[in-house]
Design an enzyme around this catalytic site. Structure first.
Site, PDB file in Angstrom:
ATOM      1  N   ARG C 237       0.858  -1.464  -0.031  1.00 49.49           N
ATOM      2  CA  ARG C 237      -0.024   0.052   0.031  1.00 49.49           C
ATOM      3  C   ARG C 237       0.956   1.219   0.126  1.00 49.49           C
ATOM      4  O   ARG C 237       2.142   1.024   0.157  1.00 49.49           O
ATOM      5  CB  ARG C 237      -0.848  -0.030   1.163  1.00 49.49           C
ATOM      6  CG  ARG C 237      -0.055   0.235   2.373  1.00 49.49           C
ATOM      7  CD  ARG C 237      -1.195   0.128   3.762  1.00 49.49           C
ATOM      8  NE  ARG C 237      -1.920   1.326   3.773  1.00 49.49           N
ATOM      9  CZ  ARG C 237      -1.701   2.370   4.560  1.00 49.49           C
ATOM     10  NH1 ARG C 237      -0.712   2.347   5.430  1.00 49.49           N
ATOM     11  NH2 ARG C 237      -2.413   3.385   4.769  1.00 49.49           N
ATOM     12  N   GLU C 279       5.505   6.641   1.187  1.00 51.37           N
ATOM     13  CA  GLU C 279       6.007   5.361   1.843  1.00 51.37           C
ATOM     14  C   GLU C 279       5.248   4.140   0.872  1.00 51.37           C
ATOM     15  O   GLU C 279       4.256   4.162   0.764  1.00 51.37           O
ATOM     16  CB  GLU C 279       5.766   5.094   3.206  1.00 51.37           C
ATOM     17  CG  GLU C 279       6.283   5.974   4.417  1.00 51.37           C
ATOM     18  CD  GLU C 279       5.878   5.838   5.386  1.00 51.37           C
ATOM     19  OE1 GLU C 279       6.435   6.439   6.321  1.00 51.37           O
ATOM     20  OE2 GLU C 279       4.974   5.192   5.726  1.00 51.37           O
TER      21      GLU C 279
END
Lengths: 361, 206, 360
Positions: C237, C279
């Site tokens: 993700r 991230e």
């Protein structure tokens, strides 16, 4: 480049990696295996040794893991979960054991009657729903009959931990840890029904305690649990009566639930036929009496989620929109409250006594 | 304080209650925690063996009441039911001995200030006791132990929303984020962005 | 001998290689090439941001994409490894592993070594002779032979060894008691969370400080999902925040050093100073330990570089303008929200943008 590496590259190029390893990202692909040997390990229990079809290393796993084996039989595909018996670090083969179930819906019968040496099968990557706690001070493993299977790999893992600490490896790494003491209690109907006793005796010595019921030797579960030191974890797998007796004794003696582990793999129970209606596609799927809801969905070409197929992991959970009957929950995943509420169902083992059930899928 | 949301690392403590399914009961308390133990002893007593380990504090010493309650009121053998210790080191040593001899099914209870509760957890963890296995009551003070994330010093008995670090003297905002392993809340320098800009210091953890 | 001490000296020879000569501190000479900008994992699919778990299979992406390989090695590899070394030298607490995580450490070493050697054979190689393994990292000039499973044969613990040689931060999660515990970590580029404080925490304790998610049950559902994560089926993700100056080490430990930077943002310099920090979080089930590896790979993009892609900068303006105040606070943007918007607004003509994060 070091001299050693040089030597390896020149003389033994075939041991270079990574050509020989399973890629963690080979999404959705099962593992293709070949049945290498089949042998009878106890009355009605047959052991299968599986090697990878292309000679590559099979994935390593942790003690207590199982694989789901796909068995194509006519128009149906059975998928059953079997514990891995081979040592977890052994990557050249897997071993599983299958007991021929009376009233088998097909899976164990297929394994016993149709699977032959040399046959190709597809298995899922190993999954562990029965892992050993890494914080235990002592591990007590309690097996009944065929319930010995998940412990076969667990004892290998525990032995490896014991040996690793003896070689003082962990201490030099600055993280000294004492491996837990462990013992295996194995109860069975008779010698003929007991798989792997000599193998386990050779491996475990005094750590193995056998209870042969035909000889009048019975396991007093309550006594066993009453005398365990603080920090013990107990693991059990076997007939439902034994598992329930252990859970009850542990509860009455005041064992905190997080120290008590059990594995109960369910074969989907049979029932009456009914119809599933899928809300998104309005598709209708007939569920046969001896079929699970999940199997019926799969047979109808519906790509429903699943993982353990034993009512334990929770992955196949589906939302129930309506039904004209009652749900028959058989899983270990949903809470009692969720089961009462009737909004969720685990189609791998649960079913409905109804004409139609509508699912939000 | 983070007003807009609940930080789930912050423990919520209830009151001690007997766990009637048990093989034995071990109760560890310090200071005002003695009062929590007395409250527990007023509940219907379980039939199994009970052992209280107590560390009195200067301002809160309930040893006499505990002795009277256990021996005179409940008629228990004081030698086995109560062990009173003058220092924390002696208490931990005694706890270690008790837990070494204990079996599964021994219920563990702790009462005292928050830092003490998690010291008990750390000691018990050496015996394979999990955090969830222990019942806890935060007695009397809401004082916080505060871990300075910058210099790693833990300041004890903090009663205010902002505290001076006993290690590096920075002004620390006491967050609601709690580490059970350290038994402390996170302290983060409050005026790092604008040195000297420190909001009012309020006593909210009396 | 600590063989990694030689990284700095030995890497000097590789600066002609496709690795940037740059820093993530001091003069902040970090920069993205034009190629680096194009492969940046821009996270906003719509003009409005809502927290979601958005988990998808970590399948190989297109050639050149950051998801092509399990662990992305890019033009910042050398500088990031050097930054890791410096951060660990200042604060050894950025690496920590509880004793029961040793099996997971070896799982990590195996996964990273096999992946890097397979995916970047020009930089890394792994040879196995039974349990005797030989690892070469030609970029950092590292070569070691060791016994797999015997930590005494490596210069340091296996997790730290490969953590220093792989871009990103790593957490190893032990699965027990119906949840996951963050029981080991290699954390040198965290977005404001402290390993030394958080190690040993359960899933919910660890995510405690994230606002706006608890009431939605997101963390419960994500936990359920991860608990049944399978070997062979990793997932990923994207998450995002903002960082002032291209700094990897935005730890609470060093907050007094980087915190004040937030006040230096002006409407004039926001383009160079403010960076979108994305991230790429990937989660792998590990084989022997049954632990989960949570890898957090950080990508930085200055607003100036983002402005080379009109769709990205326009949408970013809208996202930042309309972000919930709790999230502005949590992501540390609140103090420079105003100058940030002043810099962004002229880049946004209000045009309707296509759905999705892809470039048009």
């Amino acid at each position: 480049m070091s001299a050693l590496a040089n030597k390896l590259m020149i003389t033994e190029p075939d041991i270079q990696t990574p050509a020989n390893t399973s890629d963690q990202r080979s999404q959705n692909a099962g593992l293709k295996v070949i049945v290498q040997t089949i042998r009878e390990v106890a009355e009605g229990i047959r052991e299968f040794t599986l090697v990878s079809a292309d000679g590559s290393a099979l994935p390593a796993f942790s003690g207590g893991s199982h694989i789901v084996v796909s068995m194509p039989s006519g128009t149906r595909i059975y998928r059953n979960a079997y514990s891995l018996l081979s040592p977890p670090q052994q990557r050249d083969h897997y071993r599983i054991a299958v007991r021929l179930q009376e009233n088998s819906r097909g899976g164990s019968r297929f394994m016993h009657q149709e699977v032959k040496v040399g046959m190709a099968l597809e298995v899922a990557w190993p999954l562990n729903l029965f892992a050993l706690s890494r914080l235990a001070r002592k591990q007590v493993l309690v097996a009944g009959g065929i319930g010995i299977t998940p412990f076969m790999s667990q004892v290998q893992e525990l032995l490896r931990q014991a040996q690793a600490s003896q070689s003082a490896v962990l201490q030099t790494a600055g993280s000294k840890i004492t491996p837990p003491d462990f013992e295996l209690h194995y109860a069975y109907r008779s010698q003929d029904h007991a798989a792997y006793v000599p193998e386990l005796q050779a491996l475990l010595g005094d750590r193995l305690k056998c209870y042969d019921q035909s000889q009048g030797v019975t396991l007093d579960i309550r006594q066993l649990l009453a005398e365990q030191p603080l920090g013990t974890h107990v693991y059990t797998c076997g007939p439902e009566g034994m598992v329930q007796a252990l859970l009850q004794s542990a509860d009455e003696l005041g064992w905190p639930p997080a120290h008590v582990h059990h594995e109960e793999f369910l074969a989907p129970p049979v029932g009456s036929p009914f119809t599933i209606k899928l809300a998104s596609s309005q598709q209708e799927v007939q569920v046969g009496a001896d079929q699970s809801m999940l199997e019926a969905l799969e047979q109808a070409g519906v790509d429903a989620p699943y993982l353990c197929r034993g009512g334990a992991c929770g992955r196949c959970e589906l939302e129930v929109l309506s039904t004209d009957g009652t749900l028959e929950h058989h899983d270990h995943y949903l809470s009692a409250e969720e089961k009462r509420a009737g909004r969720k169902i685990m189609p791998c083992v649960s079913r409905a006594r109804c004409d139609v059930i509508e699912l939000n899928f | 304080m983070q007003a807009g949301y609940w930080i789930r690392s912050k423990p919520i403590y209830g009151g001690l209650q007997w766990q009637h399914k048990a093989q034995a009961h071990v109760i560890i308390a310090s200071g005002e925690g003695g009062r929590a133990v007395l409250r527990l002893l007023q509940q219907q007593l379980p039939p199994q063996a009970i052992k209280v380990l107590y560390l009195p504090e200067a301002q809160a010493d309930h040893s006499h009441a505990l002795r009277h309650m256990l021996q005179d009121v409940l008629g228990l053998d004081l030698a086995s039911a109560l062990s009173r210790h003058d220092t924390a080191a002696a208490l931990w040593l005694a706890l270690d001995e008790v837990l070494t001899a204990s079996r599964m099914g021994t219920r563990i209870y702790a009462a005292g200030d928050e830092a003490f509760l998690w010291q008990v957890a750390a000691q018990a963890a050496l015996h394979g006791v999990l955090n969830a296995d222990i019942m806890r009551e935060q007695a009397a003070s809401l004082a916080r132990a505060v871990y300075c994330v910058h210099c790693k010093t833990i300041s004890h008995h903090v009663n205010t929303n902002i505290a001076t670090c006993s290690g590096c003297q920075r002004q620390l905002l006491v967050r609601d984020h709690f580490s059970r392993r350290l038994g402390a809340y996170m302290g983060l320098m409050i005026d790092a962005e604008e040195p000297g800009n420190v909001p009012d210091i309020l006593e909210i953890y009396p | 001998m600590n063989k990694l001490d030689h990284i700095q000296a030995e890497t000097a020879a590789f600066h002609h290689a496709p690795f940037n000569e740059e820093t993530f501190r001091g003069d902040y000479s970090f920069h993205n090439s034009a190629k680096g900008i194009k492969r940046f994992p821009y996270p906003f699919e719509q003009d409005h941001y809502m927290y979601s778990v958005n988990i998808e299979p970590h399948q190989p992406g297109k050639p050149g994409a950051i998801t092509e390989h399990a662990f992305d090695i890019d033009e910042h590899y050398v500088a990031e490894c050097e930054d890791k070394r410096m951060t660990l030298e200042q604060d050894a607490g950025r690496y920590a592993a509880l004793p029961h995580m040793m099996d997971a450490q070896w799982d990590f070493l195996e996964l990273t070594m096999e992946s890097l050697a397979r995916d970047y054979p020009q930089y890394f190689s792994l040879l196995k002779d039974g349990e005797r393994w030989t690892w070469h990292n030609s970029v950092l000039g590292i070569s070691d032979s060791f016994i797999f499973g015997d930590a005494s044969t490596l210069p340091m613990e296996p997790f730290e060894y490969m953590g220093r040689q792989t871009q990103g931060d790593f957490v190893l999660l032990d699965q027990r008691e119906g949840t996951l515990f963050a029981d080991a970590g290699f954390i040198t580029s965290q977005a404001d969370w402290s390993l030394a404080f958080d190690i040993g925490m359960s899933w919910h304790e660890w995510h405690g400080p994230v606002p706006q998610v608890d009431k939605m049950g997101i963390m419960d559902r994500a936990l359920k999902f991860l608990m049944s994560l399978q070997q062979g089926k990793p997932v990923r993700r994207l998450n995002w925040t903002m960082t002032v100056n291209p700094r990897l080490d935005t730890s609470p430990e060093h907050y007094p050093e980087w915190g004040p930077d937030r006040l230096t943002v002006t409407a004039e310099n926001a383009g160079q100073k403010a960076h979108l920090r994305v991230e790429l979080q990937a989660m792998f089930r590990l084989p022997r330990s049954n632990a989960i590896l949570f890898s957090i790979r950080c990508y930085l993009l200055s607003l100036e570089d983002m402005a080379t892609q009109p769709k990205w900068i326009k949408r970013f303006h809208r996202v930042i303008r309309d972000l919930h105040p709790d999230l502005l606070e949590y992501k540390g943007i609140k103090v420079y929200h105003e100058p940030l918007l002043q810099w962004l607004a002229p880049h946004d003509d209000g045009a309707v943008l296509s759905e999705g994060a892809q470039l048009d």
